[in-house]
Design a protein around this motif. Structure first.
Motif, PDB file in Angstrom:
ATOM      1  N   GLY A   5       0.820  -1.208   0.000  1.00 24.15           N
ATOM      2  CA  GLY A   5       0.000   0.000   0.000  1.00 24.15           C
ATOM      3  C   GLY A   5       0.853   1.257   0.000  1.00 24.15           C
ATOM      4  O   GLY A   5       0.539   2.242  -0.685  1.00 24.15           O
ATOM      5  N   GLU A   6       1.929   1.229   0.779  1.00 25.75           N
ATOM      6  CA  GLU A   6       2.836   2.377   0.808  1.00 25.75           C
ATOM      7  C   GLU A   6       3.508   2.571  -0.550  1.00 25.75           C
ATOM      8  O   GLU A   6       3.683   3.703  -1.002  1.00 25.75           O
ATOM      9  CB  GLU A   6       3.885   2.188   1.895  1.00 25.75           C
ATOM     10  CG  GLU A   6       3.323   2.270   3.296  1.00 25.75           C
ATOM     11  CD  GLU A   6       4.341   1.906   4.360  1.00 25.75           C
ATOM     12  OE1 GLU A   6       5.451   1.434   4.010  1.00 25.75           O
ATOM     13  OE2 GLU A   6       4.018   2.083   5.547  1.00 25.75           O
ATOM     14  N   PHE A   9       0.997   4.122  -2.902  1.00 26.33           N
ATOM     15  CA  PHE A   9       0.824   5.532  -2.569  1.00 26.33           C
ATOM     16  C   PHE A   9       2.010   6.347  -3.085  1.00 26.33           C
ATOM     17  O   PHE A   9       1.825   7.420  -3.675  1.00 26.33           O
ATOM     18  CB  PHE A   9       0.660   5.711  -1.056  1.00 26.33           C
ATOM     19  CG  PHE A   9       0.551   7.147  -0.644  1.00 26.33           C
ATOM     20  CD1 PHE A   9      -0.625   7.846  -0.868  1.00 26.33           C
ATOM     21  CD2 PHE A   9       1.619   7.802  -0.057  1.00 26.33           C
ATOM     22  CE1 PHE A   9      -0.738   9.183  -0.496  1.00 26.33           C
ATOM     23  CE2 PHE A   9       1.523   9.132   0.312  1.00 26.33           C
ATOM     24  CZ  PHE A   9       0.338   9.823   0.090  1.00 26.33           C
TER      25      PHE A   9
END
Length: 101
Positions: A5-6, A9
């Motif tokens: 997820g990081e 992003f």
């Protein structure tokens, strides 16, 4: 899963920065709609390599979708300013624009 997820992003933020550092409005519009071309060309190429009948239609559909994306962004961000700067002149690419005048 948190690191994935990081990463997504970070990639999204990097993409936004890449779009906004474009020097002209045309570059920013083109860069904002580039993922459509990237994905469409990849899928179309895979379809052509798999010897299916869908490769050319996928590429044509991608080009149409890319055009619509660019037109939508232009209309939303730039059309009003252009109309103020060019009163009485039809918008570029308008269907009812007179040709040859």
């Amino acid at each position: 899963m948190k690191h994935f997820g990081e990463l997504l992003f970070f990639l999204f933020v990097a993409f936004l920065i890449w779009v906004f550092i474009g020097g002209t409005p045309d570059q920013r519009i083109d860069r904002a709609c580039s993922p459509i071309s990237w994905v469409g060309n990849f899928v179309g190429s895979v379809a052509i390599a798999a010897d299916t009948d869908y490769g050319k239609s996928i590429k044509n559909g991608t080009a149409n979708l890319d055009y619509r994306c660019q037109l939508t962004i232009w209309d939303y961000f730039y059309a009003a300013k252009w109309e103020k700067e060019h009163p009485g002149v039809p918008l570029p690419g308008a269907q009812n624009a007179q040709k040859g005048s």
